[in-house]
Design a protein around this motif. Sequence first.
Motif, mmCIF file in Angstrom:
data_model
loop_
_atom_site.group_PDB
_atom_site.id
_atom_site.type_symbol
_atom_site.label_atom_id
_atom_site.label_comp_id
_atom_site.label_asym_id
_atom_site.label_seq_id
_atom_site.Cartn_x
_atom_site.Cartn_y
_atom_site.Cartn_z
ATOM 1 N N CYS A 65 37.102 5.042 4.788
ATOM 2 C CA CYS A 65 35.658 5.317 4.221
ATOM 3 C C CYS A 65 35.071 4.129 4.282
ATOM 4 C CB CYS A 65 35.785 6.061 2.863
ATOM 5 S SG CYS A 65 36.581 7.579 2.811
ATOM 6 N N GLU A 66 33.626 4.258 4.316
ATOM 7 C CA GLU A 66 32.686 3.156 4.274
ATOM 8 C C GLU A 66 32.773 2.831 2.896
ATOM 9 O OE1 GLU A 66 30.421 1.659 6.309
ATOM 10 O OE2 GLU A 66 31.178 2.558 8.121
ATOM 11 N N THR A 67 32.748 1.434 2.707
ATOM 12 C CA THR A 67 32.539 0.746 1.413
ATOM 13 C C THR A 67 30.905 0.583 1.023
ATOM 14 O OG1 THR A 67 33.008 -1.473 2.040
ATOM 15 C CG2 THR A 67 34.990 -0.005 1.389
ATOM 16 N N THR A 68 30.064 0.531 2.083
ATOM 17 C CA THR A 68 29.077 0.399 1.698
ATOM 18 C C THR A 68 28.167 1.562 1.386
ATOM 19 O OG1 THR A 68 28.653 -1.413 3.569
ATOM 20 C CG2 THR A 68 26.858 -0.479 2.741
ATOM 21 N N LEU A 69 27.298 1.598 0.269
ATOM 22 C CA LEU A 69 26.615 2.785 -0.285
ATOM 23 C C LEU A 69 25.537 3.177 0.709
ATOM 24 C CD1 LEU A 69 26.388 1.958 -4.129
ATOM 25 C CD2 LEU A 69 27.906 3.536 -2.991
ATOM 26 N N MET A 70 25.441 4.549 0.978
ATOM 27 C CA MET A 70 24.279 5.035 1.910
ATOM 28 C C MET A 70 23.173 4.892 1.013
ATOM 29 S SD MET A 70 25.862 5.517 4.517
ATOM 30 C CE MET A 70 24.764 6.014 5.502
ATOM 31 N N ALA A 71 22.067 4.610 1.402
ATOM 32 C CA ALA A 71 20.716 4.473 0.813
ATOM 33 C C ALA A 71 19.468 4.987 1.515
ATOM 34 C CB ALA A 71 20.524 2.737 0.539
ATOM 35 N N VAL A 72 18.472 5.407 0.814
ATOM 36 C CA VAL A 72 17.371 5.882 1.372
ATOM 37 C C VAL A 72 16.400 4.589 1.349
ATOM 38 C CG1 VAL A 72 15.368 7.428 0.707
ATOM 39 C CG2 VAL A 72 17.489 7.864 0.132
ATOM 40 N N ARG A 73 15.555 4.529 2.683
ATOM 41 C CA ARG A 73 14.750 3.382 2.785
ATOM 42 C C ARG A 73 13.322 3.886 2.335
ATOM 43 N NH1 ARG A 73 10.967 1.688 6.148
ATOM 44 N NH2 ARG A 73 10.888 -0.653 6.861
ATOM 45 N N VAL A 74 12.784 3.389 1.101
ATOM 46 C CA VAL A 74 11.689 3.802 0.589
ATOM 47 C C VAL A 74 10.501 2.895 0.717
ATOM 48 C CG1 VAL A 74 10.485 4.785 -1.551
ATOM 49 C CG2 VAL A 74 12.843 5.309 -1.310
ATOM 50 N N ALA A 75 9.375 3.099 1.247
ATOM 51 C CA ALA A 75 8.356 2.290 1.553
ATOM 52 C C ALA A 75 7.210 2.796 0.392
ATOM 53 C CB ALA A 75 7.748 2.417 2.921
ATOM 54 N N VAL A 76 6.314 1.975 -0.155
ATOM 55 C CA VAL A 76 5.203 2.317 -1.103
ATOM 56 C C VAL A 76 3.997 1.661 -0.313
ATOM 57 C CG1 VAL A 76 4.379 2.270 -3.513
ATOM 58 C CG2 VAL A 76 6.876 2.387 -2.912
ATOM 59 N N VAL A 77 2.998 2.604 -0.339
ATOM 60 C CA VAL A 77 1.819 2.376 0.258
ATOM 61 C C VAL A 77 0.675 2.550 -0.891
ATOM 62 C CG1 VAL A 77 2.524 2.492 2.748
ATOM 63 C CG2 VAL A 77 1.472 4.310 1.581
ATOM 64 N N SER A 78 -0.419 1.741 -0.761
ATOM 65 C CA SER A 78 -1.523 2.270 -1.503
ATOM 66 C C SER A 78 -2.363 3.130 -1.006
ATOM 67 C CB SER A 78 -2.487 0.879 -1.547
ATOM 68 O OG SER A 78 -2.998 0.614 -0.356
ATOM 69 N N ALA A 79 -3.427 3.612 -1.374
ATOM 70 C CA ALA A 79 -4.068 4.977 -0.992
ATOM 71 C C ALA A 79 -4.671 4.604 0.323
ATOM 72 C CB ALA A 79 -5.215 5.033 -2.089
ATOM 73 N N ASP A 80 -4.997 3.401 0.611
ATOM 74 C CA ASP A 80 -5.708 2.901 1.955
ATOM 75 C C ASP A 80 -4.277 2.623 2.814
ATOM 76 O OD1 ASP A 80 -4.757 0.496 1.214
ATOM 77 O OD2 ASP A 80 -6.566 -0.612 1.146
ATOM 78 N N GLY A 81 -3.266 2.766 2.742
ATOM 79 C CA GLY A 81 -2.119 2.473 3.646
ATOM 80 C C GLY A 81 -1.293 1.115 3.612
ATOM 81 N N ALA A 82 -1.848 0.418 2.807
ATOM 82 C CA ALA A 82 -1.393 -0.879 2.866
ATOM 83 C C ALA A 82 0.016 -1.006 1.953
ATOM 84 C CB ALA A 82 -2.197 -2.063 2.017
ATOM 85 N N ARG A 83 1.059 -1.647 2.509
ATOM 86 C CA ARG A 83 2.360 -1.838 1.853
ATOM 87 C C ARG A 83 2.121 -2.436 0.654
ATOM 88 N NH1 ARG A 83 7.026 -1.267 5.280
ATOM 89 N NH2 ARG A 83 6.377 0.468 6.743
ATOM 90 N N VAL A 84 2.788 -2.046 -0.678
ATOM 91 C CA VAL A 84 2.627 -2.443 -2.017
ATOM 92 C C VAL A 84 4.033 -3.213 -2.181
ATOM 93 C CG1 VAL A 84 2.277 -1.816 -4.358
ATOM 94 C CG2 VAL A 84 1.311 -0.751 -2.647
ATOM 95 N N ARG A 85 3.842 -4.711 -2.788
ATOM 96 C CA ARG A 85 4.954 -5.470 -3.082
ATOM 97 C C ARG A 85 4.917 -5.396 -4.695
ATOM 98 N NH1 ARG A 85 5.162 -11.865 -2.309
ATOM 99 N NH2 ARG A 85 7.161 -12.062 -3.274
ATOM 100 N N GLY A 86 6.024 -5.158 -4.917
ATOM 101 C CA GLY A 86 6.316 -5.317 -6.490
ATOM 102 C C GLY A 86 6.177 -3.802 -7.316
ATOM 103 N N ALA A 87 6.219 -2.846 -6.607
ATOM 104 C CA ALA A 87 6.169 -1.404 -7.069
ATOM 105 C C ALA A 87 7.672 -1.160 -7.375
ATOM 106 C CB ALA A 87 5.762 -0.357 -5.995
ATOM 107 N N THR A 88 7.515 -0.369 -8.515
ATOM 108 C CA THR A 88 8.835 0.012 -9.059
ATOM 109 C C THR A 88 9.225 1.443 -8.492
ATOM 110 O OG1 THR A 88 8.652 -1.040 -11.082
ATOM 111 C CG2 THR A 88 10.292 1.063 -10.969
ATOM 112 N N VAL A 89 10.264 1.611 -7.911
ATOM 113 C CA VAL A 89 10.637 2.966 -7.365
ATOM 114 C C VAL A 89 11.676 3.434 -8.268
ATOM 115 C CG1 VAL A 89 11.635 4.309 -5.439
ATOM 116 C CG2 VAL A 89 10.009 2.497 -4.993
ATOM 117 N N THR A 90 11.796 4.783 -8.758
ATOM 118 C CA THR A 90 12.613 5.383 -9.668
ATOM 119 C C THR A 90 13.278 6.848 -9.068
ATOM 120 O OG1 THR A 90 11.540 4.209 -11.314
ATOM 121 C CG2 THR A 90 13.166 6.240 -12.156
ATOM 122 N N ALA A 91 14.604 6.851 -8.855
ATOM 123 C CA ALA A 91 14.998 7.900 -8.273
ATOM 124 C C ALA A 91 16.002 8.517 -9.532
ATOM 125 C CB ALA A 91 15.899 7.735 -7.049
ATOM 126 N N THR A 92 15.695 9.893 -9.860
ATOM 127 C CA THR A 92 16.331 10.494 -10.805
ATOM 128 C C THR A 92 17.150 11.796 -10.201
ATOM 129 O OG1 THR A 92 14.827 9.768 -12.354
ATOM 130 C CG2 THR A 92 16.232 11.746 -13.082
#
Length: 114
Positions: A19-46
Motif C-alpha cells: 500500500c502507498e504510504t503517501t496520502l492521496m490529496a485533492v489539488r485545490v486552486a483558489v481564484v478571485s472573481a477575475d480569475g487571478a490565483r489567490v495566495r494565502g487563501a484558507t481552504v477548509t474541507a469537512t
Amino acid sequence: MLLSGCDDAPRMSRGHDECETTLMAVRVAVVSADGARVRGATVTATNVASNVSISGVTGSDGVTTAVNETLAPSPVRVTATAGSKVSPASHVEWVCDTCNCVPEPSELTLELSP
C-alpha cells in the motif's frame, strides 16, 4: 525475525508493504472573481458525516494540497476564504480500495465571491 539496532534494542523486520504510504490529496486552486490565483487563501474541507475538518493555506501559486484522504470515505465539503471573500462549496467523493482512497474530482478550482 528480530534484528538488533545500533542501540541494541530489538527491532521487528517488516515485510514489503504494497500500500502507498503517501496520502492521496485533492489539488485545490483558489481564484478571485477575475480569475487571478489567490495566495494565502484558507481552504477548509469537512467530512459531511463526521464533521471532521482539515484546513490548508494556498501558496504563492494559489494552490494547496492539504485536503487528503484522512477525511475519507464520506463525501467532503470544500470551501475557501480570503478576508471577507468566500467561495461557494464544492464536494469531493472518495473512491476507496483496500489501501487508499482516491478523490473524485482530483482537482478543484474555487472562485471567491467578488
